[in-house]
Scaffold this motif. Structure first.
Motif, mmCIF file in Angstrom:
data_model
loop_
_atom_site.group_PDB
_atom_site.id
_atom_site.type_symbol
_atom_site.label_atom_id
_atom_site.label_comp_id
_atom_site.label_asym_id
_atom_site.label_seq_id
_atom_site.Cartn_x
_atom_site.Cartn_y
_atom_site.Cartn_z
ATOM 1 N N UNK A 25 40.314 54.686 53.688
ATOM 2 C CA UNK A 25 40.513 55.978 53.027
ATOM 3 C C UNK A 25 39.286 56.395 52.221
ATOM 4 N N UNK A 26 38.408 55.432 51.868
ATOM 5 C CA UNK A 26 37.189 55.744 51.122
ATOM 6 C C UNK A 26 37.419 56.061 49.667
ATOM 7 N N UNK A 27 38.532 55.572 49.084
ATOM 8 C CA UNK A 27 38.844 55.843 47.677
ATOM 9 C C UNK A 27 38.215 54.747 46.813
ATOM 10 N N UNK A 28 37.138 55.085 46.081
ATOM 11 C CA UNK A 28 36.395 54.079 45.320
ATOM 12 C C UNK A 28 37.268 53.402 44.265
ATOM 13 N N UNK A 29 38.062 54.203 43.523
ATOM 14 C CA UNK A 29 38.892 53.634 42.460
ATOM 15 C C UNK A 29 39.869 52.619 43.034
ATOM 16 N N UNK A 30 40.587 52.995 44.090
ATOM 17 C CA UNK A 30 41.588 52.092 44.665
ATOM 18 C C UNK A 30 40.940 50.895 45.360
ATOM 19 N N UNK A 31 39.745 51.094 45.945
ATOM 20 C CA UNK A 31 39.006 49.958 46.513
ATOM 21 C C UNK A 31 38.655 48.957 45.413
ATOM 22 N N UNK A 32 38.211 49.486 44.254
ATOM 23 C CA UNK A 32 37.840 48.604 43.136
ATOM 24 C C UNK A 32 39.050 47.841 42.629
ATOM 25 N N UNK A 33 40.193 48.551 42.447
ATOM 26 C CA UNK A 33 41.385 47.859 41.936
ATOM 27 C C UNK A 33 41.914 46.848 42.950
ATOM 28 N N UNK A 34 41.769 47.135 44.253
ATOM 29 C CA UNK A 34 42.214 46.177 45.270
ATOM 30 C C UNK A 34 41.430 44.873 45.156
ATOM 31 N N UNK A 35 40.108 44.995 44.973
ATOM 32 C CA UNK A 35 39.298 43.778 44.809
ATOM 33 C C UNK A 35 39.614 43.071 43.488
ATOM 34 N N UNK A 36 39.927 43.852 42.457
ATOM 35 C CA UNK A 36 40.317 43.252 41.178
ATOM 36 C C UNK A 36 41.594 42.430 41.341
ATOM 37 N N UNK A 37 42.557 42.954 42.106
ATOM 38 C CA UNK A 37 43.810 42.216 42.344
ATOM 39 C C UNK A 37 43.544 40.886 43.029
ATOM 40 N N UNK A 38 42.650 40.891 44.026
ATOM 41 C CA UNK A 38 42.311 39.639 44.727
ATOM 42 C C UNK A 38 41.645 38.663 43.757
ATOM 43 N N UNK A 39 40.717 39.173 42.952
ATOM 44 C CA UNK A 39 40.038 38.316 41.967
ATOM 45 C C UNK A 39 41.037 37.729 40.982
ATOM 46 N N UNK A 40 42.026 38.530 40.568
ATOM 47 C CA UNK A 40 43.034 38.038 39.621
ATOM 48 C C UNK A 40 43.786 36.840 40.188
ATOM 49 N N UNK A 41 44.094 36.866 41.487
ATOM 50 C CA UNK A 41 44.812 35.743 42.110
ATOM 51 C C UNK A 41 43.939 34.493 42.114
ATOM 52 N N UNK A 42 42.665 34.639 42.535
ATOM 53 C CA UNK A 42 41.770 33.478 42.569
ATOM 54 C C UNK A 42 41.601 32.870 41.169
ATOM 55 N N UNK A 43 41.602 33.732 40.133
ATOM 56 C CA UNK A 43 41.428 33.217 38.772
ATOM 57 C C UNK A 43 42.715 32.644 38.216
ATOM 58 N N UNK A 44 43.819 33.388 38.363
ATOM 59 C CA UNK A 44 45.083 32.980 37.738
ATOM 60 C C UNK A 44 45.559 31.632 38.245
ATOM 61 N N UNK A 45 45.356 31.362 39.539
ATOM 62 C CA UNK A 45 45.826 30.091 40.114
ATOM 63 C C UNK A 45 44.722 29.039 40.158
ATOM 64 N N UNK A 46 43.561 29.343 39.478
ATOM 65 C CA UNK A 46 42.440 28.390 39.390
ATOM 66 C C UNK A 46 42.005 27.922 40.773
ATOM 67 N N UNK A 47 42.005 28.853 41.725
ATOM 68 C CA UNK A 47 41.618 28.505 43.091
ATOM 69 C C UNK A 47 40.100 28.378 43.198
ATOM 70 N N UNK A 48 39.388 29.432 42.752
ATOM 71 C CA UNK A 48 37.931 29.433 42.858
ATOM 72 C C UNK A 48 37.390 30.456 41.864
ATOM 73 N N UNK A 49 36.891 29.987 40.715
ATOM 74 C CA UNK A 49 36.392 30.893 39.691
ATOM 75 C C UNK A 49 35.148 31.648 40.160
ATOM 76 N N UNK A 50 34.278 30.974 40.909
ATOM 77 C CA UNK A 50 33.063 31.632 41.384
ATOM 78 C C UNK A 50 33.397 32.775 42.339
ATOM 79 N N UNK A 51 34.367 32.532 43.226
ATOM 80 C CA UNK A 51 34.765 33.584 44.166
ATOM 81 C C UNK A 51 35.427 34.744 43.427
ATOM 82 N N UNK A 52 36.254 34.415 42.399
ATOM 83 C CA UNK A 52 36.853 35.472 41.579
ATOM 84 C C UNK A 52 35.763 36.327 40.938
#
Length: 509
Positions: A25-52
């Motif tokens: 869709x090319x929506x910058x705001x929603x693209x940014x929040x989508x990546x933030x959601x993925x980062x939150x999972x990697x951080x919250x479950x201590x999977x990979x801090x560097x990847x987050x």
């Protein structure tokens, strides 16, 4: 939903699908929040801090691009503020303090531009946490006090309780004990009003430490006992909530089954009324209709009889299953009771313990069997003692404790090793090898925390080595603490290093 349920792989899968849709869709705001959601999972479950951190960085670049195009867009500015704060939290976990402070400071500027009190308060609290860990207590006091003022302004009592507790901790580290107790008591009042059990037992633990350092051991003990009771109560409450959820599920399924049965009975009753009407009309009609009706009634009677027989058989089967479950529960309980006797049998006997002139042991398993154990032996005119806290409670913890005792006997009694840290190093190697631990992502990190002492009464020395568990010595009415190594006996996400060995002089009395 999957993130809340703890199924991070499913959560990441759906977030990735959402990211593809937003990129199309090319929506910058929603693209940014989508990546933030993925980062939150990697951080919250201590999977990979560097990847987050990588995902947060891409989100930040997208928010910056959007901000250049629409500098007045509140959602874009909020995204920048939140992302800088998230990156600061990750840098803090990675011990990159300067980067953490830079990101928190930038986040604070954006939140202040938005006049977002909740964001300002959260960022000030994070700054205070970093300053406190670094020992910059003056800066920590200013930041946490600012956070408290903002939360008080917007009426967030729970967050006020957290900040009051943190102010108490900072004054405790600054040895301002009276002020520390004052802030902790204020936090306790709010926590009691809101029934915040976790905050309450944290405060009781912190108050115990303050009284201990003041030399007031009676209130220190009283507050530590309150901490222990509340902590155990909180654990029991979580278990009761799980049982309540299972009970609700069972009751719901039972009601559904009863509704199905009731609907079936209603249908049978309606069919019976219909047959009665047909019978009434058939009496008025010709004899052929009566004969046909009689045949239909007989056939329905047979079906109902079969249905009743089937229902009776199902009731018998349900009773048998209930009795079987009860019997299995009893057998499991008896088996665990027997395992408890075995576990107690491999602990050091009284004849061994009596060789210590003055001692006491507080050993109270939370379940029938315990994940904690103590161990002792005599070798080369030295007394070797250890206490350990294994991963898990109940049966899993008991298995780990028996594994630990077996390895301790093998390492000390079947070799000439009497150096504390070398015993710990060998024990860690044996645990990792026996559990097949490789350190791969997603692997269970089972192990144990331990304090081990080698007492040489001839040389009047103690060797001490610890994994998360410290050693306390009371000498001349002063409590001395010897710090442990911050790593367990088992696989560790950071590179393992040899355990430290403390040589301590001891005195008679």
């Amino acid at each position: 939903v999957y993130k809340t349920m703890g199924e991070y792989d499913k959560a990441i899968e759906y977030y990735q699908e959402n990211l593809k849709i937003q990129e199309a869709a090319g929506n910058l705001i929603k693209m940014a929040w989508a990546r933030t959601n993925i980062a939150n999972v990697y951080f919250a479950f201590e999977i990979d801090f560097e990847l987050a951190l990588e995902y947060y960085q891409v989100s930040l670049d997208l928010f910056l691009t959007h901000n250049e195009e629409k500098p007045e867009d509140v959602l874009g500015i909020m995204g920048l503020a939140q992302t800088y704060m998230n990156m600061g939290i990750v840098y803090k976990e990675l011990d990159s303090i300067d980067n953490a402070l830079d990101n928190f400071s930038t986040a604070l500027q954006y939140f202040e531009n938005l006049d977002n009190s909740a964001g300002i308060a959260a960022t000030q609290r994070n700054l205070g946490s970093v300053y406190m860990e670094e020992g910059n207590f003056r800066e920590a006091l200013e930041a946490v006090q600012a956070s408290l003022d903002y939360y008080h302004e917007i009426g967030q009592l729970k967050e006020e309780a957290e900040d009051l507790k943190n102010l108490g901790k900072i004054h405790y580290h600054m040895q301002n004990y009276s002020q520390a107790l004052e802030y902790m008591n204020q936090s306790l009042v709010i926590s009691r009003e809101l029934d915040l059990k976790r905050e309450m037992f944290d405060v009781y633990r912190d108050k115990s430490n303050v009284y201990r350092d003041m030399g007031n051991f009676r209130p220190a003990l009283e507050n530590y006992e309150l901490y222990t009771v509340l902590k155990d109560s909180s654990i029991r409450e979580e278990n009761l909530n799980q049982i309540s959820e299972l009970e609700t599920k069972y009751q719901t399924e039972r009601v559904e089954r009863e509704n199905v049965l009731l609907n079936t009975q209603n249908e049978l009753q309606e069919a019976q009324v219909k047959r009665q009407r047909i019978f009434l009309f058939s009496v008025i009609g010709i004899s052929i209709i009566i004969l046909v009706f009689g045949f239909v009634v007989y056939r329905q009677y047979q079906e109902k009889k079969k249905a009743n027989i089937l229902l009776n058989e199902q009731n018998i089967e349900i009773k048998q299953q209930r009795d079987q479950i009860f019997q299995q529960k009893q057998e499991i309980t008896d088996s665990i009771q027997y395992a408890s006797r075995i576990q107690n049998a491999i602990l050091p006997p009284d004849s061994m313990l009596s060789k210590l002139q003055e001692h006491f042991i507080l050993y109270k398993p939370r379940d029938i069997v315990s994940g904690d154990y103590y161990w002792m032996t005599l070798k080369d005119n030295k007394t070797i003692v250890a206490v350990a806290d294994c991963t898990g409670h109940g049966v899993p913890g008991a298995f780990m404790s028996m594994l630990g005792i077996s390895f301790m006997n093998e390492i000390v009694n079947k070799s000439d090793e009497t150096q504390a840290n070398e015993i710990m190093n060998q024990l860690r190697g044996n645990v990792i090898s026996s559990l097949g631990q490789t350190g791969e992502e997603g692997e269970a990190q089972d192990g144990m925390d331990m304090a081990l002492c080698v007492i040489d009464t001839n040389a009047m020395k103690i060797q001490y080595s610890g994994a998360y568990n410290p050693l306390y010595i009371i000498r001349n009415n002063e409590l001395l603490e010897f710090k442990p190594d911050k790593m367990p006996i088992g696989i560790y996400r950071e590179k393992s290093k040899p355990f430290s060995n403390h040589d301590i002089d001891i005195e008679i009395g």
